[in-house]
Design an enzyme around this catalytic site. Structure first.
Site, short mmCIF file in Angstrom:
data_model
loop_
_atom_site.label_atom_id
_atom_site.label_comp_id
_atom_site.label_asym_id
_atom_site.label_seq_id
_atom_site.Cartn_x
_atom_site.Cartn_y
_atom_site.Cartn_z
N LYS A 176 -4.65 8.84 1.96
CA LYS A 176 -5.12 7.55 1.42
C LYS A 176 -6.38 7.09 2.17
CE LYS A 176 -1.21 5.84 2.63
NZ LYS A 176 0.01 5.05 2.91
N THR A 208 -3.41 -7.70 1.57
CA THR A 208 -3.07 -6.32 1.17
C THR A 208 -1.83 -5.82 1.91
OG1 THR A 208 -4.58 -5.46 2.84
CG2 THR A 208 -5.45 -5.67 0.60
N GLY A 210 1.49 -4.37 2.63
CA GLY A 210 2.47 -3.62 1.83
C GLY A 210 1.87 -2.60 0.88
N THR A 211 0.56 -2.38 0.94
CA THR A 211 -0.06 -1.43 -0.02
C THR A 211 0.52 -0.02 0.10
OG1 THR A 211 -1.85 -1.18 1.57
CG2 THR A 211 -2.32 -2.54 -0.34
N GLY A 212 0.64 0.46 1.36
CA GLY A 212 1.10 1.83 1.56
C GLY A 212 2.54 2.03 1.10
N CYS A 213 3.40 1.07 1.44
CA CYS A 213 4.81 1.16 1.03
C CYS A 213 4.91 1.14 -0.50
CB CYS A 213 5.61 -0.03 1.58
SG CYS A 213 5.56 -0.18 3.36
#
Ligand SMILES: Nc1ncnc2c1ncn2[C@@H]1O[C@H](COP(=O)(O)OP(=O)(O)O)[C@@H](O)[C@H]1O
Ligand SMILES: Cc1ncc(COP(=O)(O)OP(=O)(O)O)c(N)n1
Length: 266
Positions: A176, A208, A210-213
């Site tokens: 990412k 932003t 929590g984007t990865g989860c």
């Protein structure tokens, strides 16, 4: 009606933006049945992580056995894994009961700088769980730590990193690029043969958390419903992009993405 079953193995975020809470919201929004095995309780808000309480190994084992021995899952997604001992138990029970798709979001720390998985657990993650994965989704900071290399600062360095990460044995790597400055936010998917670029115009957004989860959970949900990896990542990117666009401010720091935005997309 029956729903595809998706299990998250991750930490609880009391602030509701990341971890187990983000994962279950994402599963629900994508019409899947969400289940959770909690690895740690974090006291967390928009300003950062105030405390981490790992669950006892016995509690982790009991949760996994309850879910896997009875309900099972079409996809399993992992987030915050805490320690080498936690990782060993997860790998052991997934192997014992079997699993379909495994999505590993190799959460090492929060964006605010708190350690969520111990440094000494990285070796266990790489050698035990990683080769079992359908896809692993590191961000640039996690990728550099896992590869023990210098910071990744260009798309060309991302390409070199994704090839090296693939050598650790997962079927696919989604590297990412959210932390790389530039007009576009670029993610790279490599399956050992083909490199696919997912490019999205960067959204000017401070909220932003929590984007990865959210991205990894959306991939797990789509795989559970039967999508192939490319389609799963495409839908997950659309989901997280909508969520980032509608990120909102709560508290005094970085607010969460909005998990209900995708269902309102035009
Ligand atoms: N400002 C942004 N605009 C558009 N997409 C973004 C933005 N920030 C992150 N993303 C996307 O969100 C996902 C999560 O990426 P990233 O922020 O790198 O991971 P993490 O949350 O694990 O640090 C990726 O698909 C990335 O491209
Ligand atoms: C309990 C818990 N798990 C994971 C994270 C990290 O969340 P993530 O979506 O990877 O990224 P940021 O929100 O930190 O950018 C967390 N904070 N807490």
């Amino acid at each position: 009606m029956t729903l595809a079953k998706v299990l998250t193995i991750a930490g609880s975020d009391s602030g509701g933006g990341a971890g187990i809470q983000a994962d279950l919201k994402t599963f629900q929004e994508l019409d899947t049945y969400g289940m959770s095995v909690i690895t740690a309780i974090t006291a967390q808000n928009t300003r950062g992580v105030q405390a981490v309480f790992p669950v006892q190994l016995e509690a982790l084992r009991a949760q996994l056995e309850s879910v896997l021995s009875d309900i099972g899952a079409h996809s399993v997604k992992t987030g915050m894994l805490v320690s080498a001992e936690h990782i060993q138990i997860i790998a052991e029970l997934l192997s014992t009961y079997g699993y379909n798709n495994l999505v590993i979001d190799p959460v090492l720390g929060s964006t605010t700088g708190s350690e969520l998985t111990k440094q000494e657990a990285i070796h266990e993650l790489k050698t035990t769980l990683w080769p079992m994965a359908t896809v692993v989704t590191p961000n640039l900071i996690e990728a550099a730590r896992i590869l023990e290399t210098a910071p990744i600062e260009t798309v060309q360095e991302m390409e070199e990193a994704v090839y090296q990460l693939h050598e650790l044995g997962a079927s696919n790597i989604l590297l990412k690029g959210g932390h790389l400055p530039g007009e576009e936010s670029i993610d790279l998917l490599y399956d050992g043969q083909n490199l696919t670029h997912f490019s999205q115009k960067r959204i000017n957004q401070a909220n932003t958390h929590g984007t990865g989860c959210t991205l990894a959970s959306a991939i797990a949900a789509e795989l559970a419903k039967g999508a192939d990896i490319i389609d799963a990542v495409e839908t997950a990117k659309a989901f997280v992009t909508c969520a980032i666009k509608e990120g909102f401010s709560i508290g005094n720091g970085a607010g969460p993405v909005n998990h209900s935005a995708y269902r309102r997309r035009s």
